[in-house]
Design an enzyme around this catalytic site. Sequence first.
Site, PDB file in Angstrom:
ATOM      1  N   THR A  57      -8.210   6.564 -10.935  1.00  0.00           N
ATOM      2  CA  THR A  57      -7.963   8.162 -11.124  1.00  0.00           C
ATOM      3  C   THR A  57      -6.980   8.136 -12.462  1.00  0.00           C
ATOM      4  O   THR A  57      -6.749   9.191 -13.008  1.00  0.00           O
ATOM      5  CB  THR A  57      -6.817   8.157  -9.839  1.00  0.00           C
ATOM      6  OG1 THR A  57      -7.651   8.172  -8.671  1.00  0.00           O
ATOM      7  CG2 THR A  57      -6.061   9.639 -10.069  1.00  0.00           C
TER       8      THR A  57
ATOM      9  N   SER B 242     -12.688   2.625  -8.237  1.00  0.00           N
ATOM     10  CA  SER B 242     -12.540   1.326  -8.017  1.00  0.00           C
ATOM     11  C   SER B 242     -13.165   0.965  -6.417  1.00  0.00           C
ATOM     12  O   SER B 242     -13.143  -0.241  -6.446  1.00  0.00           O
ATOM     13  CB  SER B 242     -11.000   1.238  -7.715  1.00  0.00           C
ATOM     14  OG  SER B 242     -10.371   1.909  -6.341  1.00  0.00           O
TER      15      SER B 242
ATOM     16  N   THR C 127      -6.799   3.158  -7.556  1.00  0.00           N
ATOM     17  CA  THR C 127      -5.645   2.607  -6.471  1.00  0.00           C
ATOM     18  C   THR C 127      -6.287   2.113  -5.164  1.00  0.00           C
ATOM     19  O   THR C 127      -5.840   1.396  -4.489  1.00  0.00           O
ATOM     20  CB  THR C 127      -4.749   3.683  -6.245  1.00  0.00           C
ATOM     21  OG1 THR C 127      -5.334   4.809  -5.771  1.00  0.00           O
ATOM     22  CG2 THR C 127      -4.002   3.882  -7.520  1.00  0.00           C
ATOM     23  N   ASP C 128      -7.545   2.626  -4.966  1.00  0.00           N
ATOM     24  CA  ASP C 128      -8.297   2.465  -3.716  1.00  0.00           C
ATOM     25  C   ASP C 128      -8.514   0.635  -3.545  1.00  0.00           C
ATOM     26  O   ASP C 128      -8.222   0.209  -2.352  1.00  0.00           O
ATOM     27  CB  ASP C 128      -9.689   2.983  -3.503  1.00  0.00           C
ATOM     28  CG  ASP C 128      -9.333   4.478  -3.145  1.00  0.00           C
ATOM     29  OD1 ASP C 128      -8.363   5.085  -2.769  1.00  0.00           O
ATOM     30  OD2 ASP C 128     -10.423   5.417  -3.119  1.00  0.00           O
TER      31      ASP C 128
END
Length: 408
Positions: free
Chosen positions: A77, A124, A157-158
């Site tokens: 992101t 990710s 961030t996942d």
Amino acid sequence: MPSLRAVRVSVGLSALVLAACARQSAAPVAAPSPTGATTSAALAAVPAPAATMPARAASVVPNPNAPKVLVIATGGTIAGVQNAPGTLGGYRAGTLTAEQIISSVPELARYARVETEQFSNVASTFVTPEMWVQLAKRINEVLQRGDLAGVVVTHGTDRLEETAFFLYLTVRSNKPVVVVGAQRPATGISPDGPINLLSAVRTAASPKAVQKGVMVVMDDRILSARESRKLYQRTGGFSTGDMGMLGVVASQGPEFFFAPVRRFGERSEFDLDGVDTLPKVELTMSYPGGTGQTFTTNPKGVVVATTGMTAAESATYRALRQSGVVVVTSFTSGENVNGGDGGDFPMPQAAANSATRPDSAARPAPAPAVPPSVSALHLTATKARILLMLALTKTNNPREIQRIFNEY
């Protein structure tokens, strides 16, 4: 209401992104996103707002004596671009290049001489264990440079916490490595990527960050990669549970108040030389009425997220251990610290009562000896899986693996 500075950062970044996309200056390797693809031509067609980036860049006086920091970009992101910039709409992760991200934060030049490297440019969820291995090898290689103070990895961030923990276990240097991401895309309203990146670079450039292990820097907080976890999809969504926050990034720079004590960095025993793929480890969950997971072809290891197993689950995982599969149990919250000596799964009370009755005829025959299970201490199941994958590159002895889980 956002501050004037935040608005200027957002406007300036949007202008930079749109101009870069219009020029098609560096086509990234991007993975598809659930929100749908956005072409450079479509972005270029959107009218660009008035740019304030040149004025901001002109006001920054670079520090020629600042430490060198390498920013390795993987996508996510923080490199995301929206279909309609400046809105709350969908976006495509992994679109901007490393150089474009760095150019959007001219203030970095005050604190570091930044170099960039594009490792990948994907959401990710497309990051694989094989990519972990190659990324760790690359970081170990560049940190041998005497002129490099530290490394920053930009990441979606996942899966950020998993990549950060893998690097925590496998980067065999005490120089700072910081993993950073964003919860809002680069072209969104009040993006958090620029300030997160600035904080991450300041941390990686700081001598105070030496021997702190791999860290996650988000929302001005410095988190140990061993304990960091994503709790929700908003700014401030990363935490460390009961422990693991090492410090903060204040106006004067990073301030540390705690340090990790378990093995990492130069003390790590995980050497990736000759390792390109990791042993297969499955992740399962225990639940009321569960019978345990079985496999057509057994993996090398299984991690079970559980607070206590049913009799059927205990039997299933005991059979897996008997067949040579290493089984690790992890408390579902990741907060538990009981255990650490391995052992068998607790026998359900009804079976225990039957086994201890004085009537010898009713007593079942002793079960054959099976390898013990392994207990994860204060680790989420996803991180226990990563540690087990690495442990299995060294041994399949569950007692030795328990030693590894007790030390890392």
